[in-house]
Enzyme design. Structure first.
Site, mmCIF file in Angstrom:
data_model
loop_
_atom_site.group_PDB
_atom_site.id
_atom_site.type_symbol
_atom_site.label_atom_id
_atom_site.label_comp_id
_atom_site.label_asym_id
_atom_site.label_seq_id
_atom_site.Cartn_x
_atom_site.Cartn_y
_atom_site.Cartn_z
ATOM 1 N N GLY A 190 0.826 -1.213 0.000
ATOM 2 C CA GLY A 190 0.000 0.000 0.000
ATOM 3 C C GLY A 190 0.849 1.247 0.000
ATOM 4 O O GLY A 190 2.048 1.192 -0.257
ATOM 5 N N ASN A 191 0.215 2.384 0.265
ATOM 6 C CA ASN A 191 0.955 3.651 0.294
ATOM 7 C C ASN A 191 0.390 4.539 1.400
ATOM 8 O O ASN A 191 -0.564 4.177 2.077
ATOM 9 C CB ASN A 191 0.880 4.337 -1.076
ATOM 10 C CG ASN A 191 -0.537 4.661 -1.463
ATOM 11 O OD1 ASN A 191 -1.179 5.499 -0.859
ATOM 12 N ND2 ASN A 191 -1.060 3.953 -2.461
ATOM 13 N N ARG A 192 0.980 5.721 1.554
ATOM 14 C CA ARG A 192 0.685 6.587 2.691
ATOM 15 C C ARG A 192 -0.523 7.507 2.490
ATOM 16 O O ARG A 192 -0.765 8.382 3.314
ATOM 17 C CB ARG A 192 1.883 7.496 2.963
ATOM 18 C CG ARG A 192 3.079 6.803 3.507
ATOM 19 C CD ARG A 192 4.187 7.831 3.723
ATOM 20 N NE ARG A 192 5.379 7.223 4.258
ATOM 21 C CZ ARG A 192 5.566 6.950 5.530
ATOM 22 N NH1 ARG A 192 4.628 7.238 6.415
ATOM 23 N NH2 ARG A 192 6.686 6.393 5.934
ATOM 24 N N SER A 193 -1.239 7.377 1.414
ATOM 25 C CA SER A 193 -2.330 8.337 1.177
ATOM 26 C C SER A 193 -3.373 8.284 2.300
ATOM 27 O O SER A 193 -3.873 7.219 2.656
ATOM 28 C CB SER A 193 -3.009 8.045 -0.162
ATOM 29 O OG SER A 193 -4.152 8.851 -0.288
#
Ligand code: PMT
Length: 399
Positions: A190-193
């Site tokens: 995933g990512n930090r959004s």
């Protein structure tokens, strides 16, 4: 609404509370005065030397009525002015936002429906109420939007907003958050959004009168005021949700951080460490579909939906970043691309953002670091410039 008041003060705004007599049955005047630092009179006959019913309305940059009851909206629709608040509504020329709260039956009653229509036709913003628990044990449509999301709508109206309901009658689709690709039942890529930029886009569109749908991936923020939210987790779920509906919208803005790859296999049990100390099997990845490119391929030549992408770049030189962003816009067939620099405390998660907005014409709109709501307004300005003009929304003043 004490929480809303506190949040607006924390943004740095001067807030004057004008409670109705009924409002004071819930929360007393000393509370409003202590939190706002200003008089909170309800009475047109108090402080008459200042002619408050005129002065308050003239001084305001924005009026929000929260909660807006069926009774208050009925008075506003007919122009009654029998207390300080309803008089202020006639003297102000600032944008007016109603945040309704009432039982479902009252919200759906033809009288209320007609009053909402009248207020909107005059340029007022009537936010759709939330669906959820009401005052009694019942649930349904009519719940007041969350204070944090109302604060975001006010901020959007005050920071870079057009001061008009120029998206009234428009339907906009916004993606927010970060997609996650599962590896096993407890792990994902995933990512930090955080979803904050997408939420700000929704707030800014709602503050300009649009009907907003958000397709949100893994966002942990209070429900945005006036927007309908569809929750997804993975890129392919977001792809299906966006493509199924995009054609019904005037604009689609892809602010979500979308995972480009997913694992070829998802373990159905937690992947275990190997006690022998060997490194685990490498994770084999496969490309995900590109949602923005699919939108561009289908709609970039039609007047609507206007297709907007965001480009998240770690390149610090602005010109180089814009060149990469423009190439991305052209490759994906988007009408507009919003190029933001991302990194530690930049773009992702923060309350602030900065960006260059490009539409392939060579004209670049630079938005220096500011609130995500203000950047969102600049994005909607770029969208509105591309929408067929005849169908644009109504102008304020509201009241
Ligand atoms: O959510 P926040 O914490 O507020 O952070 C906001 C943000 C930094 C995530 C946001 O401002 C942002 O930059 N979003 C786009 C992130 C991204 O995926 O950028 P990209 O350069 O990888 O992709 C370009 C565009 O293609 C994006 O509009 C993206 O949604 C879209 N895309 C990407 C891959 C893919 N498979 N499908 C897509 O549609």
């Amino acid at each position: 609404m004490c929480d809303l008041l506190r949040r607006l003060k924390e943004f740095g705004y001067d807030v004057r509370v004008v409670p109705t007599a009924s409002a004071l049955k819930f929360v007393g005047r000393p509370t409003w005065e202590a939190l706002s630092g200003q008089s909170a009179s309800s009475d047109i006959w108090e402080e008459v030397q200042d002619v408050p019913h005129v002065a308050i309305g003239q001084k305001a940059d924005l009026v929000i009525i929260a909660p807006a009851t069926a009774d208050l909206m009925s008075k506003a629709a007919t122009g009654r002015a029998d207390d300080l608040l309803t008089s202020v509504l006639l003297t102000t020329r600032a944008p007016v936002i109603f945040a309704p709260a009432m039982h479902t039956e009252m919200w759906e009653h033809p009288a209320t429906v007609a009053n909402v229509e009248t207020l909107r036709s005059r340029g007022a913003i009537v936010i759709e109420p939330s669906v959820g628990r009401l005052t009694g044990p019942d649930s349904g449509t009519g719940r007041l939007a969350e204070p944090a999301s109302l604060a975001s709508v006010c901020r959007a109206a005050l920071e870079g907003g057009s001061g008009s309901a120029d998206l009234a009658g428009r339907r906009v689709l916004v993606t927010a958050g970060g997609t996650r690709e599962p590896l096993d039942p407890v792990r994902f890529l995933g990512n930090r959004s955080s979803g904050r930029q997408g939420w700000a886009l929704a707030a800014a569109a709602a503050a300009r009168g649009a009907s907003v749908k958000l397709i949100a991936a893994n966002v942990d923020l209070p429900e945005p005021a006036g927007s309908q939210v569809i929750r997804v987790e993975t890129t392919s779920q977001m792809f299906d949700a966006v493509l199924a509906e995009a054609g019904e919208y005037d604009a689609v803005v892809m602010a979500a951080a979308v995972a480009d790859f997913r694992s070829t296999s998802v373990a159905n049990r937690k992947i275990k460490k190997d006690d022998s100390g060997n490194v685990p099997e490498p994770i084999e990845l496969v490309r995900n579909p590109d949602i923005l490119a699919a939108l561009g391929e289908k709609w970039s030549q039609s007047p609507t939906p206007v297709v907007v992408g965001f480009a998240a770049e770690t390149i610090s030189d602005e010109q180089d970043r814009e060149a990469v962003g423009e190439a991305k816009r052209a490759a994906k067939g988007a009408n507009v691309i919003v190029v933001n620099e991302v990194g530690v405390e930049l773009g992702f998660e923060s309350a602030l953002n900065s960006a260059s907005i490009l539409d392939g014409s060579g004209v670049v709109i630079h938005v220096p670091q500011t609130s995500k709501e203000e950047l969102a307004n600049a994005v909607w300005d770029a969208v509105i410039a591309r929408l067929p003009r005849a169908e644009r929304g109504t102008e304020f003043p509201a009241g």
